[in-house]
Design a protein around this motif. Structure first.
Motif, PDB file in Angstrom:
ATOM      1  N   LEU A  94     100.350  60.468  68.097  1.00 52.74           N
ATOM      2  CA  LEU A  94     100.463  59.296  67.059  1.00 52.74           C
ATOM      3  C   LEU A  94     100.413  58.263  65.944  1.00 52.74           C
ATOM      4  CD1 LEU A  94      96.434  61.067  65.583  1.00 52.74           C
ATOM      5  CD2 LEU A  94      96.866  59.827  67.451  1.00 52.74           C
ATOM      6  N   TYR A  95     101.734  58.920  65.548  1.00 52.31           N
ATOM      7  CA  TYR A  95     102.513  58.112  65.010  1.00 52.31           C
ATOM      8  C   TYR A  95     103.586  57.263  65.594  1.00 52.31           C
ATOM      9  CZ  TYR A  95     106.488  56.409  62.010  1.00 52.31           C
ATOM     10  OH  TYR A  95     107.015  55.302  61.147  1.00 52.31           O
ATOM     11  N   VAL A  97     102.423  56.183  68.630  1.00 49.94           N
ATOM     12  CA  VAL A  97     100.873  55.027  69.483  1.00 49.94           C
ATOM     13  C   VAL A  97     101.637  54.124  68.707  1.00 49.94           C
ATOM     14  CG1 VAL A  97      99.250  54.797  70.249  1.00 49.94           C
ATOM     15  CG2 VAL A  97     100.733  56.800  71.346  1.00 49.94           C
ATOM     16  N   THR A  98     100.438  53.967  67.113  1.00 55.42           N
ATOM     17  CA  THR A  98     100.258  53.302  66.421  1.00 55.42           C
ATOM     18  C   THR A  98     101.783  52.681  65.340  1.00 55.42           C
ATOM     19  OG1 THR A  98      99.984  54.795  64.747  1.00 55.42           O
ATOM     20  CG2 THR A  98      99.107  54.597  66.142  1.00 55.42           C
ATOM     21  N   GLU A  99     102.485  53.295  65.421  1.00 61.23           N
ATOM     22  CA  GLU A  99     103.210  52.523  64.104  1.00 61.23           C
ATOM     23  C   GLU A  99     104.363  52.004  65.707  1.00 61.23           C
ATOM     24  OE1 GLU A  99     105.789  51.616  61.531  1.00 61.23           O
ATOM     25  OE2 GLU A  99     103.483  52.395  60.810  1.00 61.23           O
ATOM     26  N   LEU A 102     102.096  50.189  69.898  1.00 62.71           N
ATOM     27  CA  LEU A 102     101.090  49.093  69.030  1.00 62.71           C
ATOM     28  C   LEU A 102     102.072  47.218  68.098  1.00 62.71           C
ATOM     29  CD1 LEU A 102      97.692  50.796  68.170  1.00 62.71           C
ATOM     30  CD2 LEU A 102      98.014  49.271  69.965  1.00 62.71           C
ATOM     31  N   ASP A 116      94.227  46.566  71.224  1.00 59.30           N
ATOM     32  CA  ASP A 116      93.814  47.181  70.493  1.00 59.30           C
ATOM     33  C   ASP A 116      92.509  47.918  71.219  1.00 59.30           C
ATOM     34  OD1 ASP A 116      95.622  46.942  68.213  1.00 59.30           O
ATOM     35  OD2 ASP A 116      94.318  44.628  67.552  1.00 59.30           O
ATOM     36  N   PHE A 119      93.779  50.785  73.237  1.00 58.72           N
ATOM     37  CA  PHE A 119      94.154  52.338  72.538  1.00 58.72           C
ATOM     38  C   PHE A 119      92.916  52.713  72.065  1.00 58.72           C
ATOM     39  CE2 PHE A 119      94.716  53.621  68.288  1.00 58.72           C
ATOM     40  CZ  PHE A 119      95.891  54.878  68.809  1.00 58.72           C
ATOM     41  N   PHE A 120      92.660  51.972  71.665  1.00 56.26           N
ATOM     42  CA  PHE A 120      91.585  52.940  70.489  1.00 56.26           C
ATOM     43  C   PHE A 120      89.866  53.524  72.505  1.00 56.26           C
ATOM     44  CE2 PHE A 120      92.455  50.762  66.963  1.00 56.26           C
ATOM     45  CZ  PHE A 120      92.893  51.439  66.681  1.00 56.26           C
TER      46      PHE A 120
END
Length: 134
Positions: A94-95, A97-99, A102, A116, A119-120
């Motif tokens: 998750l880190y 992907v998000t950090e 994105l 976004d 992704f969600f």
């Protein structure tokens, strides 16, 4: 990235087939886009450099899966360590992907809301898949 993904698949598959299947499907999509990105970046490289790079990346995924399965078999029965390893792997995924992904997607120019949303929606689809796969 591929090594950690492989480790996570290997550990989760030994812990439960359902978790391994869901992670396998989700990470297949991720690896598809990673492969496209890598292949695009290697277009200007010499042929042998591109082939070695692609084989190395694929090999780290397989190696990670084998290491994860071996490690999981070694810690089987120690619930605290099992939960810790799965939590770490999921957090690392998750880190990443998000950090990283994105933020990199938003560097290209204007903020695109659809990035976004995708992704969600993907995250939501994984939750729904897990819920209804019982």
């Amino acid at each position: 990235d591929a090594l950690v993904d492989g480790l996570l698949i290997g550990v989760s598959t030994i812990q439960g087939q359902k978790a391994g299947l869901i992670l396998g499907i989700a990470l297949t999509v991720e690896m598809c886009f990673l492969g496209i990105t890598l292949a695009t970046g290697l277009r200007s490289q010499r042929f042998y450099v591109a082939v070695i790079s692609l084989l190395f990346t694929s090999g780290t995924l397989v190696l990670g899966g084998q290491l994860g399965a071996s490690f999981s078999a070694a810690i089987k029965g120690n619930e605290v360590v099992e939960v810790g390893v799965l939590s770490f792997g999921t957090s690392a995924l998750l880190y990443l992907v998000t950090e990283e992904l994105l933020i990199e997607a938003h560097k290209a120019g204007d903020h695109a809301l659809w990035i976004d949303i995708c992704f969600f929606l993907g995250f939501w689809a994984c939750l729904v898949l897990e819920k209804f796969s019982s």
